[in-house]
Structure formats: structure tokens, C-alpha cells
Design a protein around this motif. Structure first.
Motif, PDB file in Angstrom:
ATOM      1  N   LEU B  39      40.268  75.733  35.715  1.00  0.00           N
ATOM      2  CA  LEU B  39      39.383  76.880  35.663  1.00  0.00           C
ATOM      3  C   LEU B  39      38.821  77.480  34.281  1.00  0.00           C
ATOM      4  CD1 LEU B  39      40.678  79.282  38.620  1.00  0.00           C
ATOM      5  CD2 LEU B  39      39.008  77.428  38.842  1.00  0.00           C
ATOM      6  N   GLY B  40      39.916  76.883  33.325  1.00  0.00           N
ATOM      7  CA  GLY B  40      39.639  77.573  31.806  1.00  0.00           C
ATOM      8  C   GLY B  40      38.604  76.704  31.179  1.00  0.00           C
ATOM      9  N   GLY B  41      38.201  77.252  29.925  1.00  0.00           N
ATOM     10  CA  GLY B  41      37.076  76.758  29.430  1.00  0.00           C
ATOM     11  C   GLY B  41      37.279  75.222  28.956  1.00  0.00           C
ATOM     12  N   SER B  42      38.078  74.294  29.192  1.00  0.00           N
ATOM     13  CA  SER B  42      38.296  73.198  28.725  1.00  0.00           C
ATOM     14  C   SER B  42      37.543  72.352  30.058  1.00  0.00           C
ATOM     15  CB  SER B  42      39.583  72.505  28.814  1.00  0.00           C
ATOM     16  OG  SER B  42      40.106  73.076  27.627  1.00  0.00           O
ATOM     17  N   PHE B  43      37.287  73.264  31.372  1.00  0.00           N
ATOM     18  CA  PHE B  43      36.708  72.378  32.569  1.00  0.00           C
ATOM     19  C   PHE B  43      35.825  73.049  33.082  1.00  0.00           C
ATOM     20  CE2 PHE B  43      40.830  70.219  31.710  1.00  0.00           C
ATOM     21  CZ  PHE B  43      40.288  68.575  31.792  1.00  0.00           C
ATOM     22  N   LEU B  44      35.893  73.822  34.258  1.00  0.00           N
ATOM     23  CA  LEU B  44      34.978  74.678  34.958  1.00  0.00           C
ATOM     24  C   LEU B  44      34.421  75.895  34.123  1.00  0.00           C
ATOM     25  CD1 LEU B  44      36.587  74.123  38.602  1.00  0.00           C
ATOM     26  CD2 LEU B  44      34.876  72.820  37.493  1.00  0.00           C
TER      27      LEU B  44
END
Lengths: 155, 406
Positions: B39-44
């Protein structure tokens, strides 16, 4: 009015060395879930035993120490999946089963204070002890309500 | 996504994630961490910026609660029950990992203030993963009981080790010039911080016990209990004491001076699960995938030498306390998982050391995910090796089964 005046003085107790067999026999005499105090030879309360304690003894990861760990889920014990053999009723004694974390209240406490105590702690009944911590009775929410109703002339 | 919707998504998705990972025998903690990474900034990127910005605050609050709960272990009654084997093994496995990881990181040319922090964090374990395996395979026996005792108390030693290491690390980091007098000052300063935390925790416990008679309802009791945890943590921050130690001492003193203290812990435990979930999800969401490439040899060394340190320490602890050979040999394997307390400590490092902190945090987070996947398997192997994952057998050894009178 203080608790000494209205408390129930007839209490069924067991000693720390009582076997599970004996405790289960006692449980069968009750219609509801009882809370049996465990007292030593001098009448001092050492712990209490409820139906929950009897079930949890068969679940090793329900150790008291794990209550302090924050990330552990504590699922209810599945009683249909417990590995129990008949011999166990002689292997466990009250000292193994009892909950040493229990609440008690002094016999000189006022009835109003005892009622607040029951409400704050979210319990229906509590053991009553004297100054030397010997068990002298117990009181439940219902007993207090009944006393108040009696005073008001309702019953 | 707005903040409230973001919180809603995190809560609901965490239930689903925990259920899914439970199917493949992984603990909920791992599910929350992985969910956070996704859910974090690196993915979704669905965790709102305002929640991420509050991560530090939420972590401090959660760590305050964790430390308070851990303090409960320090009752005289608990120490009587756990026995000398558990005590020796837990102390020495925590110290074994601390010392070995610190030495290896020094050998890898890491500065002392970084090496000692990695060492201190490596002392933590993950009781939830261990308990999950024991429950799942219905393990029973002497080894199982010792392992349960060790993982239950290990995080308490980790907090103490971490507080000492953090105080040393900060002092060394601030003043790079080193002399004999400097070391004495550093040790005195660390000692003062620990002693101050103890005094603060003790006074708060005393106040909490004395003032509880004014509580008139269940709702007041809940608010009162939570309020004191915040109050003590806040004062610790104000006096520059360790929040972790201050709250742990608060819990430890409370459990020993108030025989009804279990009420406080029990009432708090009714509200803390969502906080812990949020803590793990945010830890995952804060992971910077880009930093993973910098971990390399550091991460590998941490993973390997933490386990070796724990194995050596627990072997020594078992030897000193006269534990059976199978406990000495295999208990280290049961201590591989690492989770909450390690992450909490890493978050503290992240905020206290702006330069090195993010890499340390990412290393601990990445290794935590690996340990949480590999750790339960190692625990299962250890339990199999000692023969405690078997069907239940009834052998009433040395016990009178007559059920006679007292």
C-alpha cells in the motif's frame, strides 16, 4: 451499610492440592459457571478457579506470561479439539489450574463502594476478605440490587 | 486518497491480508508488514501523506504501549515461575546476538555507533511467530516450554540492551573525539538515562495505584489507564529519558506494587490491537524500496550472524543452567523469527539518526520480512528435531494418580 451485613457467608472452597477430578465433581453441582476460591489451611485465598481455567490448562500457549506480549492473538480454545485423557483428572491439581490474579474486597467496605468496584471491574461477584486476608464471604451485583430493592420496599 | 478513507482501506485490507497469510501459515504481523509495503509509496501509494507523516508519532505511542506490557513480565512471581534455564538462555542468547552482530559489523568497517545499534536490535525475537507454530503443531514438552519462556521474556532484555546501546551510540555520534574521560562520561550519561527512566516509571506507577480509588466507572478506568501510559511516555520525552525504558519500568514497578495491576493491562489490551496493526502497516509503508540495493552484504551478515549469536548464546545459557542437550542444541533454531520490537527500535533509530537511520530501518524491515517467512520453518524444524511435534501420549510419570485427599 457495609458488606459484612449483607454478604453471602456460605462459600464452597477447595484446597490447592485438590485434584481436577474433585473440582469437576464440584462444578457439576452448579447450574451456572461457578468461581471456586482456592484457600490454604489458614483460610487465606490463593487463587480462583473458573470453567475457563479448567479449559485453558490443556492449551500450553495460554501461559500467563504471554498476556504481556503485544502481538499474540489469543483465540478461544476449541474444546472439541483438546487432547484429553481420563488420567488427567488425577494429574492436575488446583494449584496448577488456579488463577492467582483475582480481585477481592474487604468486609468493612460500604455497599455503595462495592457496587462501584463491581461496575469498574466489569465483574458480577467478588470475594470478601478480612484484615488478615482470610476469605469470609462473597457478594454479587444481584445481592446488592436486592438489598437496595428491599430498603425501598420493593421486595 | 483522503486520510480517513486511507485509514479505512488499511483496516479492512489488514483483516483480509491476515486471513490470506494465515492460510499459508504465516503470522498476522507478516501480513501487516507486506500489506504496508504494497500500500505504501513504493507500489500502490494509497497510504495518505498525512498518515505517513504521523508514523513517528504512532510508532512512539505504540512502543510506549509495548514497553508497558513487557514490563508486566518483571513480576517476582513470573521470575519464580520461569526457572533458571529460561532466565540464563534468554539473557545469553540476547547478549550473544548483540555482541556478535556488533563485532561483525565493526569488522565490516561500520562505525561503532551504527554497529552497536544493529547488534542491539538483533537481540529481539518474535513471540507471535513462535507461538503460532507451537499451537499449529500442538507441540508439547520440556523444549516447547523452555522456548515459550525464552521468547516471552527476550524482548524485555532487548529493550534494556537497546536503551544502553542507543545512549552510547548517541553520545559517540555527537562527539567523535574519543578519550578515556569521554568513555566515562558516556557510561555515566547512559546510566543517568536508565536511572532517570526507572525513577520516572516508579513514580508514575505509584501515582497510578494511589489515584485509582477515584475511578467510578469502566469507561473512566479505560481512559485513566491509557492516559497514564501516554503521560509517562510524554514525561520521558520531556526529560530526555528513554521512552521504552521509562514505560517498561512503569509496567514493571506497577506489577510488583499493586496486586490488582492486571486490571490495567487487561483493559488496555482490549483497545491496542488496531494500534499494533497500524504500526506494522506503517512500518511496511515507510520502506524505501530504492534503499534495498544498498543493504547487500550488511543485510546478509545481519541475517547470518544474528542467528549464530543467538545459537551460541543460548547454548552457553543452557550449559550454565544445566539444561538437557536437546535444548542446548536446538533452542537457537527456535529463536530465528524477528518482528515488532526490532521494528520499533529501528523506527527510533530512524528518527534519532537522520543520516544512517533510513538505511538501518530498511535493513531491519527487509530482514524482518525474511525472518518472518524463514523463522517459523526453523522453529518447526527445531521442534521436530527434539521430537515434540507428535501426537499426545499419556505417560503419567512419577505422579500419584490415585486422586486421594490432600
Amino acid at each position: 451499610m457495609i458488606l459484612k451485613d449483607i454478604m453471602c457467608k456460605k462459600i464452597i472452597t477447595v484446597q490447592p492440592c485438590a485434584t481436577l477430578a474433585k473440582i469437576l465433581d464440584m462444578f457439576q453441582q452448579f447450574h451456572t459457571f461457578p468461581l471456586i476460591p482456592v484457600v490454604d489451611d489458614t483460610g487465606i485465598v490463593k487463587g480462583t478457579i473458573s470453567l475457563k481455567n479448567i479449559i485453558e490448562i490443556f492449551e500450553p500457549t495460554k501461559m500467563e506470561i504471554f498476556k504481556s506480549i503485544s502481538f499474540i492473538e489469543h483465540p478461544e480454545v476449541n474444546i472439541f479439539d483438546l487432547e484429553i485423557t481420563p488420567e488427567m483428572k488425577y494429574l492436575y491439581i488446583a494449584d496448577d489450574l488456579m488463577d492467582t490474579k483475582f480481585l477481592s474486597i474487604k468486609e468493612e467496605t460500604s455497599v455503595e463502594k462495592a457496587y462501584t468496584f463491581l461496575q469498574v471491574n466489569h465483574i458480577d461477584k467478588v470475594l470478601i476478605v478480612n484484615d488478615t486476608k482470610q476469605l469470609v464471604g462473597w457478594i454479587g451485583t444481584f445481592d446488592i440490587i436486592r438489598t437496595v430493592f428491599r430498603q425501598k420496599g420493593l421486595i | 486518497m483522503n486520510t480517513i478513507l486511507s485509514v479505512g482501506v488499511i483496516f479492512l485490507a489488514s483483516v483480509l491480508a491476515a486471513r490470506i497469510l494465515n492460510k499459508i501459515h504465516l503470522p498476522a504481523v507478516t501480513a501487516y508488514l507486506l500489506l504496508g509495503v504494497i500500500l505504501g509509496g513504493s507500489f500502490l501509494n494509497v497510504v495518505s501523506g498525512s498518515i505517513l507523516a504521523a508514523s513517528g508519532l504512532i510508532s512512539n505511542v505504540v512502543l510506549g504501549f509495548i514497553a508497558f506490557s513487557i514490563g508486566r513480565n518483571f513480576s517476582f512471581e513470573s521470575f519464580r515461575k520461569i526457572g533458571s534455564s529460561v532466565l540464563w538462555i534468554s539473557i545469553l542468547e540476547a547478549m550473544g546476538a548483540w555482541i556478535l552482530v556488533t563485532l561483525i559489523f565493526l569488522a565490516l568497517k561500520k562505525p561503532f555507533h551504527i554497529a552497536i545499534l544493529f547488534g542491539a536490535i538483533s537481540a529481539a525475537t518474535a513471540p507471535a511467530a513462535t507461538v503460532m507454530i507451537i499451537r499449529e503443531y500442538k507441540a508439547k514438552g520440556n523444549f516447547t516450554n523452555t522456548l515459550l519462556g525464552v521468547v516471552a521474556i527476550d524482548d524485555a532484555w532487548c529493550l534494556i540492551i537497546f536503551a544502553i546501546s542507543l545512549a552510547l551510540s548517541k553520545a559517540i555520534y555527537v562527539r567523535q573525539t574519543v578519550s578515556n574521560l569521554f568513555y566515562i562520561k558516556v557510561i555515566l550519561s547512559a546510566g543517568a538515562e536508565i536511572f532517570g527512566a526507572f525513577i520516572l516509571g516508579s513514580l508514575t506507577a505509584l501515582l497510578m495505584t494511589k489515584a485509582k480509588r477515584f475511578i467510578k466507572s469502566r469507561t473512566e478506568f479505560l481512559i485513566y489507564s491509557i492516559g497514564f501510559v501516554f503521560f509517562n511516555a510524554g514525561l520521558a520525552i520531556g526529560f530526555n529519558f528513554s521512552v521504552l525504558l521509562a514505560n517498561m519500568f512503569f509496567g514493571a514497578v506497577l506489577v510488583n506494587i499493586d496486586h490488582e495491576s492486571f486490571k490495567f493491562y487487561d483493559v488496555i489490551s482490549t483497545v491496542d490491537p488496531p494500534l499494533y496493526m497500524l504500526f506494522f502497516v506503517l512500518a511496511g509503508a515507510n520502506m524505501e524500496i530504492g534503499l534495498l540495493k544498498n543493504i547487500g552484504i550488511t543485510g546478509v551478515a545481519y541475517i547470518i550472524y544474528r542467528v549464530i549469536g543467538k545459537a551460541l548464546g543460548s547454548y552457553l545459557g543452557g550449559h550454565i543452567s544445566g539444561a538437557p542437550d536437546n535444548i542446548k542444541k536446538y533452542i537457537g533454531l527456535g529463536l530465528v523469527p524477528q518482528a515488532g520490537v526490532a521494528l520499533g527500535c529501528a523506527l527510533v533509530v530512524r528518527s534519532d539518526f537522520p543520516q544512517a537511520g533510513p538505511v538501518i530501518f530498511t535493513t531491519i524491515l527487509a530482514t524482518t520480512i525474511i525472518y518472518e517467512i524463514v523463522g517459523p520453518v526453523c522453529t518447526k524444524i527445531a521442534l521436530e528435531k527434539v521430537g515434540e511435534i507428535t501426537r499426545f501420549e499419556t505417560k503419567p510419570e512419577n505422579k500419584d494418580i490415585t486422586g486421594g485427599n490432600c
